[in-house]
Design a protein around this motif. Structure first.
Motif, PDB file in Angstrom:
ATOM      1  N   ILE A   9       0.870  -1.255  -0.005  1.00 21.62           N
ATOM      2  CA  ILE A   9      -0.007   0.079  -0.013  1.00 21.62           C
ATOM      3  C   ILE A   9       0.847   1.413   0.110  1.00 21.62           C
ATOM      4  O   ILE A   9       1.590   1.376   1.012  1.00 21.62           O
ATOM      5  CB  ILE A   9      -0.831   0.042   1.118  1.00 21.62           C
ATOM      6  N   GLY A  10       0.753   2.184  -1.079  1.00 20.23           N
ATOM      7  CA  GLY A  10       1.659   3.252  -1.249  1.00 20.23           C
ATOM      8  C   GLY A  10       2.337   3.245  -2.475  1.00 20.23           C
ATOM      9  O   GLY A  10       2.615   2.254  -3.031  1.00 20.23           O
ATOM     10  N   THR A  11       2.592   4.464  -3.058  1.00 23.89           N
ATOM     11  CA  THR A  11       3.317   4.615  -4.307  1.00 23.89           C
ATOM     12  C   THR A  11       4.448   5.582  -4.429  1.00 23.89           C
ATOM     13  O   THR A  11       4.500   6.226  -5.315  1.00 23.89           O
ATOM     14  CB  THR A  11       2.404   4.820  -5.358  1.00 23.89           C
ATOM     15  N   GLY A  12       4.668   6.252  -3.007  1.00 25.65           N
ATOM     16  CA  GLY A  12       5.494   7.375  -3.035  1.00 25.65           C
ATOM     17  C   GLY A  12       7.094   6.977  -3.049  1.00 25.65           C
ATOM     18  O   GLY A  12       7.174   5.919  -3.387  1.00 25.65           O
ATOM     19  N   PRO A  13       7.865   7.767  -2.558  1.00 28.11           N
ATOM     20  CA  PRO A  13       9.302   7.540  -2.719  1.00 28.11           C
ATOM     21  C   PRO A  13       9.736   6.383  -2.159  1.00 28.11           C
ATOM     22  O   PRO A  13      10.710   5.572  -2.727  1.00 28.11           O
ATOM     23  CB  PRO A  13      10.114   9.025  -2.262  1.00 28.11           C
ATOM     24  N   TRP A  14       9.145   6.069  -0.729  1.00 28.08           N
ATOM     25  CA  TRP A  14       9.529   4.860  -0.155  1.00 28.08           C
ATOM     26  C   TRP A  14       9.310   3.889  -1.039  1.00 28.08           C
ATOM     27  O   TRP A  14       9.931   2.615  -1.010  1.00 28.08           O
ATOM     28  CB  TRP A  14       9.277   5.025   1.405  1.00 28.08           C
ATOM     29  N   ALA A  15       7.950   3.683  -1.253  1.00 34.15           N
ATOM     30  CA  ALA A  15       7.572   2.531  -2.045  1.00 34.15           C
ATOM     31  C   ALA A  15       8.083   2.123  -3.093  1.00 34.15           C
ATOM     32  O   ALA A  15       8.443   1.132  -3.452  1.00 34.15           O
ATOM     33  CB  ALA A  15       6.030   2.798  -2.359  1.00 34.15           C
ATOM     34  N   THR A  18      12.416   1.677  -2.460  1.00 34.57           N
ATOM     35  CA  THR A  18      12.741   0.407  -1.381  1.00 34.57           C
ATOM     36  C   THR A  18      11.799  -0.518  -1.328  1.00 34.57           C
ATOM     37  O   THR A  18      12.232  -1.773  -1.696  1.00 34.57           O
ATOM     38  CB  THR A  18      12.820   1.254   0.039  1.00 34.57           C
ATOM     39  N   HIS A  19      10.570  -0.195  -0.846  1.00 33.92           N
ATOM     40  CA  HIS A  19       9.526  -1.121  -0.737  1.00 33.92           C
ATOM     41  C   HIS A  19       9.205  -2.157  -2.037  1.00 33.92           C
ATOM     42  O   HIS A  19       9.539  -3.548  -1.935  1.00 33.92           O
ATOM     43  CB  HIS A  19       8.182  -0.833  -0.281  1.00 33.92           C
ATOM     44  N   SER A 250      27.391   6.116   5.155  1.00 30.77           N
ATOM     45  CA  SER A 250      26.224   5.334   4.428  1.00 30.77           C
ATOM     46  C   SER A 250      26.779   3.858   4.825  1.00 30.77           C
ATOM     47  O   SER A 250      27.890   3.328   4.947  1.00 30.77           O
ATOM     48  CB  SER A 250      26.756   5.386   2.981  1.00 30.77           C
ATOM     49  N   GLY A 251      25.631   3.211   5.200  1.00 35.25           N
ATOM     50  CA  GLY A 251      25.772   1.676   5.520  1.00 35.25           C
ATOM     51  C   GLY A 251      25.406   1.439   6.651  1.00 35.25           C
ATOM     52  O   GLY A 251      24.846   0.389   6.955  1.00 35.25           O
ATOM     53  N   TRP A 252      25.284   2.182   7.646  1.00 33.60           N
ATOM     54  CA  TRP A 252      24.875   1.936   9.067  1.00 33.60           C
ATOM     55  C   TRP A 252      23.274   1.956   9.029  1.00 33.60           C
ATOM     56  O   TRP A 252      22.632   1.485   9.782  1.00 33.60           O
ATOM     57  CB  TRP A 252      25.035   3.232   9.909  1.00 33.60           C
ATOM     58  N   GLY A 253      22.625   2.764   8.207  1.00 36.76           N
ATOM     59  CA  GLY A 253      21.174   2.840   8.067  1.00 36.76           C
ATOM     60  C   GLY A 253      20.865   2.439   6.730  1.00 36.76           C
ATOM     61  O   GLY A 253      19.756   3.170   6.152  1.00 36.76           O
ATOM     62  N   ASP A 254      21.403   1.755   5.903  1.00 31.02           N
ATOM     63  CA  ASP A 254      21.099   1.621   4.292  1.00 31.02           C
ATOM     64  C   ASP A 254      19.707   1.039   4.409  1.00 31.02           C
ATOM     65  O   ASP A 254      19.332  -0.097   4.955  1.00 31.02           O
ATOM     66  CB  ASP A 254      22.011   0.684   3.651  1.00 31.02           C
ATOM     67  N   SER A 255      18.624   1.707   3.672  1.00 30.11           N
ATOM     68  CA  SER A 255      17.023   1.422   3.622  1.00 30.11           C
ATOM     69  C   SER A 255      17.065   0.116   3.172  1.00 30.11           C
ATOM     70  O   SER A 255      16.102  -0.365   3.562  1.00 30.11           O
ATOM     71  CB  SER A 255      16.391   2.595   3.177  1.00 30.11           C
ATOM     72  N   THR A 256      17.667   0.143   1.946  1.00 30.13           N
ATOM     73  CA  THR A 256      17.258  -1.360   1.137  1.00 30.13           C
ATOM     74  C   THR A 256      17.566  -2.565   1.857  1.00 30.13           C
ATOM     75  O   THR A 256      16.744  -3.665   2.172  1.00 30.13           O
ATOM     76  CB  THR A 256      18.042  -1.392  -0.026  1.00 30.13           C
ATOM     77  N   ASP A 257      18.893  -2.666   2.607  1.00 25.56           N
ATOM     78  CA  ASP A 257      19.412  -3.698   3.303  1.00 25.56           C
ATOM     79  C   ASP A 257      18.430  -3.860   4.736  1.00 25.56           C
ATOM     80  O   ASP A 257      17.995  -5.046   4.994  1.00 25.56           O
ATOM     81  CB  ASP A 257      20.545  -3.842   3.924  1.00 25.56           C
ATOM     82  N   ALA A 258      18.040  -2.974   5.068  1.00 23.92           N
ATOM     83  CA  ALA A 258      17.224  -2.683   6.330  1.00 23.92           C
ATOM     84  C   ALA A 258      15.911  -3.414   6.054  1.00 23.92           C
ATOM     85  O   ALA A 258      15.247  -4.147   6.860  1.00 23.92           O
ATOM     86  CB  ALA A 258      17.190  -1.431   7.058  1.00 23.92           C
TER      87      ALA A 258
END
Length: 314
Positions: A9-15, A18-19, A250-258
């Motif tokens: 559910i969602g189509t914005g930047p995060w979706a 990443t999602h 970069s790396g400590w909070g990488d959204s894709t890996d997380a």
């Protein structure tokens, strides 16, 4: 293990960034479909990932075992409640809601339905940070800690990254506050008391007591001058001071890996395995802390108005 069918559910930047890509490629999941408030955008995103765009939420629920959310918190809460009532597991974004009533209703719906839930607190799922926090939680005892987020999303000289109405309205307390609480509580335990004071712009200063007996502080803002941006995270105790090496890089909070780790955690929980500590009930506790902080900040700002008016009078 059967792959978990996860609807988005969602189509914005995060979706988009990443999602959807993570769900489409995850070994434990299948992207079963997408629903968005803008049907054409949902159709475009679905086409990009070889899945189906649904205009009816119930049809998305029927095609899915779980639902992932990439929408503002107060849009998320009622939709997630519907998904839980339909028996779907939940992969929620933080904060789960910006009112304790909505968060409590959602948590109750999850408990009633008996479904699994994971809240995507990025740093708790980013592999390097998750491992570092686990190590620190085993060391102790810790005396105090500090977690500061100086961001300039909405500063006059900032970049406008992740510019969205709810972030502009709720400020750093609700956007980066959950990050600070998630890392502090991972090591020091649940928050038992909070004191909050306003700073300039949207800045909020928190003083927290934890169930371990330790205390911590946090400064949170989305409107810091761009030149003053930065992150601070440190724990202090008998063994000295601990800060993640290269913290803020970069790396400590990488959204894709997380997010990949969060999907795996939900798949495990949905299959009857270990439940992750960052579930909807933890999300509720975070909402309660932020709500009390927001109340205190509003009261202090209101009490300052007469003094400011007098000082500005001719």
């Amino acid at each position: 293990m059967t792959r978990l069918r996860v609807g988005l559910i969602g189509t914005g930047p995060w979706a988009t960034q990443t999602h959807a890509p993570v769900l489409a490629a995850h070994p434990d999941a299948t992207l079963s479909g997408i629903w968005g408030r803008r049907p054409q955008t949902a159709a475009d995103l679905a086409n990009a990932h070889a899945t189906t765009a649904y205009e009816d939420l119930d049809e998305l629920f029927a095609a899915s075992d779980a639902i992932a959310f990439a929408v503002p918190p107060d849009v998320q809460a009622p939709l997630a409640e519907r998904a839980a009532a339909a028996g779907r597991h939940l992969l929620l974004d933080k904060p789960i809601a910006t009112s304790p009533e909505a968060a409590r209703t959602l948590a109750a719906a999850v408990a009633k339905a008996g479904v699994a839930s994971v809240v995507f607190f990025t740093l708790r799922f980013a592999p390097p940070m998750a491992a570092w926090l686990a190590d620190r939680s085993q060391e102790g005892p810790w005396f105090t800690a500090r977690a500061d987020w100086y961001s300039s999303f909405f500063a006059a000289d900032g970049t406008g990254a992740f510019d969205s109405p709810w972030r502009a309205d709720k400020g750093g307390l609700w956007d980066v506050g959950p990050h600070a609480l998630s890392v502090l509580t991972a090591v020091l335990g649940e928050v038992t008391a909070v004191t909050a004071a306003p700073g300039p712009e949207d800045a909020v200063h928190l003083v927290l007591r934890h169930e371990s007996g330790a205390s911590s502080t946090a400064t949170l803002t989305l409107r810091a001058p761009a030149a003053a941006e930065g992150l601070v995270l440190e724990f202090r105790g008998e063994q000295g001071t601990a800060t993640p090496p290269g913290w803020g890089e970069s790396g400590w909070g990488d959204s894709t890996d997380a997010f990949r780790s969060a999907v795996a955690a939900l798949a495990q929980a949905a299959g009857g395995g270990k439940q992750h500590p960052c579930d909807v009930h933890f999300g509720l506790r975070v909402t309660d802390v932020l709500t009390e902080a927001e109340r205190q900040v509003a009261a202090r700002r209101a009490s300052e108005l007469p003094a400011r008016s007098s000082a500005q009078a001719p």
